[in-house]
Design an enzyme around this catalytic site. Structure first.
Site, PDB file in Angstrom:
ATOM      1  N   ASP A 123     -17.681 -14.000  11.377  1.00 47.84           N
ATOM      2  CA  ASP A 123     -17.723 -14.213  12.818  1.00 47.84           C
ATOM      3  C   ASP A 123     -17.800 -15.711  13.124  1.00 47.84           C
ATOM      4  OD1 ASP A 123     -18.040 -12.934  15.482  1.00 47.84           O
ATOM      5  OD2 ASP A 123     -19.944 -14.012  15.490  1.00 47.84           O
ATOM      6  N   GLU A 148     -12.649 -15.227  11.380  1.00 50.65           N
ATOM      7  CA  GLU A 148     -12.409 -15.234  12.826  1.00 50.65           C
ATOM      8  C   GLU A 148     -12.565 -16.691  13.238  1.00 50.65           C
ATOM      9  OE1 GLU A 148     -13.989 -13.883  17.167  1.00 50.65           O
ATOM     10  OE2 GLU A 148     -15.199 -14.950  15.721  1.00 50.65           O
TER      11      GLU A 148
HETATM   12  O1  ISL Z   1     -14.499 -12.427  23.404  1.00 47.35           O
HETATM   13  C1  ISL Z   1     -13.937 -13.470  23.581  1.00 47.35           C
HETATM   14  C2  ISL Z   1     -12.948 -13.582  24.656  1.00 47.35           C
HETATM   15  O2  ISL Z   1     -12.712 -12.352  25.224  1.00 47.35           O
HETATM   16  C3  ISL Z   1     -14.142 -14.606  22.694  1.00 47.35           C
HETATM   17  O3  ISL Z   1     -14.368 -15.767  23.350  1.00 47.35           O
HETATM   18  C4  ISL Z   1     -15.235 -14.297  21.679  1.00 47.35           C
HETATM   19  O4  ISL Z   1     -16.468 -14.631  22.179  1.00 47.35           O
HETATM   20  C5  ISL Z   1     -14.956 -15.063  20.438  1.00 47.35           C
HETATM   21  O5  ISL Z   1     -13.784 -14.519  19.962  1.00 47.35           O
HETATM   22  C6  ISL Z   1     -16.029 -14.931  19.370  1.00 47.35           C
HETATM   23  O6  ISL Z   1     -16.170 -13.575  19.087  1.00 47.35           O
HETATM   24  C7  ISL Z   1     -17.042 -13.116  18.114  1.00 47.35           C
HETATM   25  O7  ISL Z   1     -18.344 -13.654  18.230  1.00 47.35           O
HETATM   26  C8  ISL Z   1     -19.046 -13.343  19.426  1.00 47.35           C
HETATM   27  C9  ISL Z   1     -19.035 -11.837  19.713  1.00 47.35           C
HETATM   28  O8  ISL Z   1     -19.491 -11.615  21.009  1.00 47.35           O
HETATM   29  C10 ISL Z   1     -17.639 -11.255  19.577  1.00 47.35           C
HETATM   30  O9  ISL Z   1     -17.673  -9.863  19.781  1.00 47.35           O
HETATM   31  C11 ISL Z   1     -17.143 -11.609  18.224  1.00 47.35           C
HETATM   32  O10 ISL Z   1     -15.891 -11.038  17.942  1.00 47.35           O
HETATM   33  C12 ISL Z   1     -20.440 -13.856  19.236  1.00 47.35           C
HETATM   34  O11 ISL Z   1     -20.951 -13.431  18.010  1.00 47.35           O
END
Ligand code: ISL
Length: 543
Positions: free
Chosen positions: A205, A266
């Site tokens: 993440d 990610e």
């Molecule tokens: O969700 C987003 C836009 O719709 C992104 O900005 C998202 O916050 C970003 O992709 C990071 O996402 C990941 O980390 C976040 C979590 O909320 C997301 O679900 C996860 O995929 C924080 O841990």
């Protein structure tokens, strides 16, 4: 395992399980490991190679589990560690690998480390695991800098003793200090803990966020923060070179196992910066958000496809492809809109969506994605043809974006609605009869259930199954090469291997099918004439 199976990840189709919404075994309204185990045959029949499980750890669920309070456990609503081990073994028996989600940028504010930090004094070793600072202004009542949190509001929250702590996401998600060796050691130990239990890899993440400029300088951006370091060469918290040292250390751990484990990043970074994450001694693959966000237009897609393959091939990595995930508007809905791309932070819910057209285009996009060289991700429910639920009642919304944006951004709940499995009314087999799912399902979802998909020969599920079966059987789809063939404007036609041709018509008129080809699988009816209708894709075998 042989070397060939060691590189399974280069072409794997990985199914994303948003566990909270997949299947509920005990009827409490929340998906769980028992539900997941009972539905493993659905995933094996679908023909995917691996599962990626969104965070299943103990968590107050302030951000759907991306606020972890214990990295070595299982949230009691999802089950137990024993059940997790049984699930991993059962998935392996069915030939499915298991990838977990690790959240290293931040913990939960309920994690013991953060509780200890709050209880300790400013300047203490406990506080040094996070990013605590004095405020600005005469009495320190202004945040230490001007950074914004991804879900809205400042990236700093003040503690009762006057110091502030950094959180690039919600206040319940304090950022860790990766300059502190104890943080590094702890995460290496967490990786080993799960690898020793048999997991095959991790999705990382916010892999581009761990390293911060120690000076924590102002950004000078007056608006809502963006996830990428867009427009900023040397960004103080996204995509800094220091993250690569951390990731190299993790790769060494994955490689130390007899059967090497894998990582997928990610990482929301500027074009051209992604390849650095998948250099030979770093991660294996990275999500291709450029592809997910791209409008469904032939020339734009071709550009993204070419750039992705070329950039990544330069470091020896395969491309990956993804159309939807738990953070974005489902692509059936996006593709039914006049503008089919993703806008930040979410595609505009005020644009109406023609779901019939969106579904036709989603079918075509599935055949495009699954014919491309490299790996692919399927987000749970896309194989059923699910659309975004855009009319969830406001009182049901749980995404922190809703509160943090002052009720201006509804957030990501609409793509996280519990799956429909069977029957005519909610809970549609998501849980035992009488279950109230944690987010309400639309009352008219009976045509989207797995059961309904099974009985319709032309369903989305049948299309995904056939495509995945062919992908496994056809040696032409195994290599990493792609050759574009001449085709009219608004269309994409390419060949894989000796004889597999994929044609996608995104123009508004029918196009002739390539000569001397036999259709293997099409996303919609081809009609009698050898023409490919608009919003349709076909896989062909060259005679
Ligand atoms: O969700 C987003 C836009 O719709 C992104 O900005 C998202 O916050 C970003 O992709 C990071 O996402 C990941 O980390 C976040 C979590 O909320 C997301 O679900 C996860 O995929 C924080 O841990």
């Amino acid at each position: 395992m042989s070397n060939a199976s060691d590189s399974w990840w280069r072409s794997a189709v990985i199914y994303q399980v948003y566990i909270r919404s997949f299947a509920d075994g005990d009827g409490d309204g929340t998906g769980d490991i028992a539900g997941l185990r009972s539905r493993l045959p659905h995933l094996a029949d679908l023909g995917v190679d691996a599962l990626w499980i969104n965070p299943w750890y103990p968590s107050p669920l302030a951000d759907g589990g991306y606020d972890v309070s214990d990295y070595r456990g299982i949230h009691p609503a999802y089950g137990t560690l024993d059940q997790a081990e049984q699930f991993i073994a059962e998935a392996h028996d069915l030939g499915l690998r298991v990838i977990l989600d690790i959240v290293p940028n931040h913990t939960s504010d309920q994690h013991p480390w953060f509780r200890q930090a709050l209880a300790a004094d400013p300047g203490s070793p406990e506080r040094d695991r996070f990013l605590f600072r004095e405020g600005r202004g005469e009495d320190g009542s202004l945040p230490p800098n001007d950074w914004h949190a991804a879900f809205g509001g400042p990236a700093w929250t003040r503690t009762p003793d006057g110091q502030w702590y950094l959180h690039l996401f919600a206040p319940e998600q304090p950022d860790l200090n990766w300059d502190n060796p104890a943080v590094r050691t702890e995460f290496e130990s967490i990786l080993r803990f799960w690898f020793d239990l048999g997991v095959d890899g991790f999705r990382i993440d916010v892999a581009h966020g761990m390293d911060k400029d120690p000076a924590l300088p102002d950004l000078g951006l007056p608006h809502f923060s963006v996830m990428t370091a867009e427009g900023q060469e040397d960004h103080p918290h996204w995509d800094r070179d220091g993250v690569h040292d951390i990731l190299r250390g993790w790769r060494a751990i994955a490689d130390s196992y007899a059967v090497p484990r894998i990582f997928v990043a990610e990482a929301h970074v500027r074009p051209g910066r992604l390849a650095a994450y998948v250099r030979p001694d770093e991660l294996h693959t990275a999500f291709n958000f450029d592809f997910l966000r791209c409008p469904l237009e032939a020339d734009r897609l071709r550009e993204v496809i070419d750039r992705s393959i070329t950039d990544l091939a330069a470091v020896g990595a395969p491309a990956t492809w993804v159309l939807s995930n738990h953070d974005e508007t489902r692509h059936v809905t996006r593709y039914g809109r006049p503008h089919t791309g993703v806008t930040t932070p979410l595609s505009d819910p005020h644009q109406p969506s023609d779901l019939d057209r969106g579904t036709r285009r989603a079918r075509a996009a599935a055949l495009l994605m699954l014919a491309l060289p490299g790996g692919a991700y399927i987000y749970q429910g896309e194989e059923l043809g699910l659309h975004e639920v855009e009319d969830l009642p406001k009182e049901a919304l749980q995404d922190p974006m809703w509160e943090r944006s002052g009720h201006t951004v509804r957030g990501r709940d609409g793509c996280r609605v519990p799956l429909p499995w069977s029957g005519d009314t909610p809970p549609f087999g998501f849980g035992p009869p009488g279950t109230t799912p944690w987010l309400p399902q639309p009352g008219d979802w009976k045509s989207y259930t797995v059961e309904a998909n099974e009985t319709d020969p032309d369903s989305m599920l049948k299309l995904y199954r056939q495509a995945l079966r062919l992908r496994h059987l056809d040696p032409d789809l195994r290599g990493e090469e792609l050759h574009w063939l001449d085709s009219p404007d608004g269309t994409l036609v390419f060949q894989r291997g000796n004889a597999l041709v994929c044609a996608v018509n995104l123009s508004d008129r029918p196009i002739p099918l390539p000569d001397a080809c036999t259709p293997l699988l099409s996303s919609g009816p081809l009609g009698d004439a050898p023409l490919l209708p608009p919003d349709t894709a076909v896989w062909l075998h060259r005679d």
